[in-house]
Scaffold this active site. Sequence first.
Site, short mmCIF file in Angstrom:
data_model
loop_
_atom_site.label_atom_id
_atom_site.label_comp_id
_atom_site.label_asym_id
_atom_site.label_seq_id
_atom_site.Cartn_x
_atom_site.Cartn_y
_atom_site.Cartn_z
CG ASP A 13 -27.58 7.08 82.86
OD1 ASP A 13 -27.02 7.21 83.96
OD2 ASP A 13 -27.54 6.04 82.19
CG HIS A 41 -27.13 11.79 91.38
ND1 HIS A 41 -27.64 10.67 91.99
CD2 HIS A 41 -27.08 12.74 92.34
CE1 HIS A 41 -27.88 10.94 93.25
NE2 HIS A 41 -27.56 12.18 93.50
CB THR A 132 -22.00 -1.29 88.40
OG1 THR A 132 -22.77 -1.74 89.51
CG2 THR A 132 -22.84 -0.37 87.53
CD GLN A 226 -30.41 1.32 89.66
OE1 GLN A 226 -31.24 1.31 90.55
NE2 GLN A 226 -29.47 0.40 89.58
CB VAL A 302 -21.08 4.75 88.95
CG1 VAL A 302 -20.44 3.53 89.59
CG2 VAL A 302 -21.93 5.49 89.99
NE ARG A 305 -21.22 0.24 82.43
CZ ARG A 305 -22.09 -0.73 82.71
NH1 ARG A 305 -22.02 -1.89 82.08
NH2 ARG A 305 -23.03 -0.56 83.62
CE LYS A 306 -19.62 6.62 72.34
NZ LYS A 306 -18.79 6.39 71.13
CB SER A 417 -28.04 24.39 80.94
OG SER A 417 -27.85 24.83 82.27
#
Length: 432
Positions: A13, A41, A132, A226, A302, A305-306, A417
């Site tokens: 991420d 992504h 996941t 990843q 995907v 999730r936080k 950004s």
Amino acid sequence: MTNVVVVGSQWGDEGKGKIVDWLSERADIVVRYQGGHNAGHTLVIDGTSYKLSLLPSGVVRPGKMAVIGNGVVVDPHALIAEIGRLEAQGVTVTPDNLRIADNATLILSLHRELDAMREDAASNSGTKIGTTRRGIGPAYEDKVGRRAIRVMDLADLDSLSGKVDRILTHHNALRRGLGVAEVSHQAIMDELTSVADRVLPFRDTVWLFLDKERRKGSRILFEGAQGTLLDIDHGTYPFVTSSNTVAGQAAAGSGMGPGSLGYILGITKAYTTRVGEGPFPTELKDAIGEFLGEKGHEFGVVTGRKRRCGWFDAALVRQSIATNGITGIALTKLDVLDGLEELKICVGYMLDGEQIDHLPASQGAQARVEPIYITLEGWKESTVGARSWADLPAQAIKYVRQVEELIGAPVALLSTSPERDDTILVTDPFED
């Protein structure tokens, strides 16, 4: 001119999608070399968002070739669905712009089911990994166990039946042990034959295709999914993914030799995040952690999730620089730090009263480390959309320089950004 490998230098991420898209405009071929459809992504092109999880980023750009290498595990149903979503957005996906390695392993429904059963069982015992549940790990297990069904097997239905028998001998034994109904041979045969005609047109001998393109002088971009700290060997085991995520896997997972990899670009977020379980020395469970999560939109593409958020960990990124052979980094999400009065960077750890400069491999030791921080002054001005050093506040530049010094690698690109063009180019990886 050189080829470029893009790797995440943290727990994933890091903003690889934007950087890969930025680079893919200048590449001829974009190659995925590990993972599956477990790491997503988002690409933003001319105001349109494209969500990808299995297909390489190059597929949304006209005139580019996207390649799924042998190191990827492919869920054929997820592949077909993702192609369908892109086609609904006006993107054409044909063998002219997508190739899949004929020796790539397929993810089957029984892999997804086993993944979910294990996670459910682990949740009850407190040993959950936080997968996941998409069957990635079980598919890699079958690959290593030499019983996997591969893309090429879809073309030979006569021998496919025996291969299904072999994989079911293993999986049905597991299912009996878990008290779950066995899977029938016909169910798996039906599952595979139903997708064969949709998948087979894309298959190719990828190592040969890439070698020919390399010899012609094509620019090849290797796209990692990843991050390094999720690597099966070099990550925070057992809270890792089931494949190698380091740059060396770009060679093994595509069939290109290591000498052809070229520039290794480490995508590095200006703070740290992690999804799921596992150690996270600089995690912030306070208002600043909430601030980073909200401002950085830290939710999984995907899974939704936080993500857990924390300060930048230079000690961990130093490890990634070493294990990947990173040439330079792309520092992303600097703008998320705008407005914080002070910023902290982890430079090492205390472990049982001793100072250390790297995260130990032992799970027990990882849980006991305490981060050692340096503190820097923050900045009030906005860095959003900055496209030159002159657009950045002095303290932001100081932060970037401090990061470079602590990790031992230069910043090649600076992202300010999610927009592709809001990027400060210091070194062009393709021209290095």
